[in-house]
Design a protein around this motif. Structure first.
Motif, PDB file in Angstrom:
ATOM      1  N   ILE A  97     -29.867  21.260  35.396  1.00  0.00           N
ATOM      2  CA  ILE A  97     -29.153  20.969  34.147  1.00  0.00           C
ATOM      3  C   ILE A  97     -27.854  20.223  34.451  1.00  0.00           C
ATOM      4  O   ILE A  97     -27.533  19.230  33.789  1.00  0.00           O
ATOM      5  CB  ILE A  97     -28.907  22.259  33.345  1.00  0.00           C
ATOM      6  N   ALA A  98     -27.119  20.665  35.456  1.00  0.00           N
ATOM      7  CA  ALA A  98     -25.873  19.978  35.822  1.00  0.00           C
ATOM      8  C   ALA A  98     -26.165  18.537  36.246  1.00  0.00           C
ATOM      9  O   ALA A  98     -25.442  17.606  35.845  1.00  0.00           O
ATOM     10  CB  ALA A  98     -25.165  20.738  36.945  1.00  0.00           C
ATOM     11  N   ALA A 115     -26.211  12.715  35.162  1.00  0.00           N
ATOM     12  CA  ALA A 115     -27.024  11.499  34.995  1.00  0.00           C
ATOM     13  C   ALA A 115     -26.813  10.882  33.611  1.00  0.00           C
ATOM     14  O   ALA A 115     -26.726   9.655  33.482  1.00  0.00           O
ATOM     15  CB  ALA A 115     -28.499  11.820  35.225  1.00  0.00           C
ATOM     16  N   VAL A 116     -26.718  11.719  32.590  1.00  0.00           N
ATOM     17  CA  VAL A 116     -26.452  11.213  31.235  1.00  0.00           C
ATOM     18  C   VAL A 116     -25.091  10.522  31.199  1.00  0.00           C
ATOM     19  O   VAL A 116     -24.947   9.438  30.620  1.00  0.00           O
ATOM     20  CB  VAL A 116     -26.536  12.343  30.182  1.00  0.00           C
ATOM     21  N   PHE A 117     -24.091  11.134  31.822  1.00  0.00           N
ATOM     22  CA  PHE A 117     -22.759  10.539  31.849  1.00  0.00           C
ATOM     23  C   PHE A 117     -22.794   9.163  32.530  1.00  0.00           C
ATOM     24  O   PHE A 117     -22.280   8.176  32.001  1.00  0.00           O
ATOM     25  CB  PHE A 117     -21.766  11.467  32.565  1.00  0.00           C
ATOM     26  N   VAL A 118     -23.423   9.103  33.697  1.00  0.00           N
ATOM     27  CA  VAL A 118     -23.531   7.838  34.435  1.00  0.00           C
ATOM     28  C   VAL A 118     -24.293   6.804  33.597  1.00  0.00           C
ATOM     29  O   VAL A 118     -23.885   5.637  33.501  1.00  0.00           O
ATOM     30  CB  VAL A 118     -24.223   8.064  35.805  1.00  0.00           C
ATOM     31  N   VAL A 173     -35.977  12.950  28.860  1.00  0.00           N
ATOM     32  CA  VAL A 173     -37.414  13.255  28.826  1.00  0.00           C
ATOM     33  C   VAL A 173     -38.011  13.166  30.230  1.00  0.00           C
ATOM     34  O   VAL A 173     -38.752  14.054  30.658  1.00  0.00           O
ATOM     35  CB  VAL A 173     -38.160  12.326  27.841  1.00  0.00           C
ATOM     36  N   VAL A 174     -37.683  12.109  30.949  1.00  0.00           N
ATOM     37  CA  VAL A 174     -38.223  11.950  32.310  1.00  0.00           C
ATOM     38  C   VAL A 174     -37.771  13.115  33.194  1.00  0.00           C
ATOM     39  O   VAL A 174     -38.575  13.699  33.934  1.00  0.00           O
ATOM     40  CB  VAL A 174     -37.810  10.594  32.926  1.00  0.00           C
ATOM     41  N   LEU A 175     -36.509  13.469  33.111  1.00  0.00           N
ATOM     42  CA  LEU A 175     -36.006  14.558  33.956  1.00  0.00           C
ATOM     43  C   LEU A 175     -36.648  15.899  33.592  1.00  0.00           C
ATOM     44  O   LEU A 175     -37.037  16.665  34.482  1.00  0.00           O
ATOM     45  CB  LEU A 175     -34.485  14.647  33.858  1.00  0.00           C
TER      46      LEU A 175
END
Length: 183
Positions: A93-94, A99-102, A125-127
């Protein structure tokens, strides 16, 4: 008079258009995914249907092409960032939040409209799928999600194109009738 105003809001052709786009997206999305990874074929159908609905936000061809392009571009960016992440790390989750931030920063730098909301959807979704189905290689997972989005966008654009042609035909038919009445 108010009942007529309510009835005039109903456009069966637009409702039919969306139904057909969702139907095409469902079948093609689940087929493409099922061919490679049967267990996630329903997810493939969901993503393809979502793409076609995004494309159909506006019922004109120009806006639909633009929405389709943004959907495919965002999906590519999100799938690529997810693939890069999964090359080095497993799902957490972290890690997903980082990854979302980047991804958001990259979309801002590239001036992707809406800061790449479609990219963020694809990335998550991929993650999450990689967490649920760890046996699916990260490149395949990303490629499947990209394919599903492309299939859905194409289905939506195709149906808007059909509607565009139908409206042109309807307009020509009305003009022909008016000419014949004058004769």
């Amino acid at each position: 008079m108010k009942i007529l105003d309510i009835i005039r809001r109903i456009h069966p052709d637009i409702a039919f258009l969306k139904c057909m786009a969702v139907l095409l997206s469902y079948f093609f999305g689940s087929y493409v995914t099922g061919h490679f990874h049967q267990e996630s074929s329903a997810i493939g159908a969901i993503l393809a249907c979502t793409s076609s609905i995004v494309v159909l936000q506006d019922n004109d061809l120009k806006n639909s092409l633009h929405n389709g392009w943004l959907r495919v571009l965002g999906t590519f960016i999100g799938a690529f960032i997810a693939w890069m992440y999964l090359l080095f790390y497993s799902f957490s989750i972290a890690g997903m939040i980082i990854a979302v931030f980047v991804l958001e920063v990259i979309c801002m730098l590239l001036k992707v409209p809406d800061n790449g909301k479609m990219a963020t959807i694809t990335l998550t979704v991929v993650l999450i799928i990689s967490h649920e189905y760890p046996g699916v290689p990260s490149w395949e997972n990303g490629l499947l999600r990209f394919s599903e989005a492309a299939v859905g966008a194409a289905s939506g654009i195709f149906m808007v194109w059909v509607e565009f042609i139908f409206q042109k035909f309807r307009k020509m038919w009305k003009q022909r009738k008016m000419i014949l009445r004058k004769i």
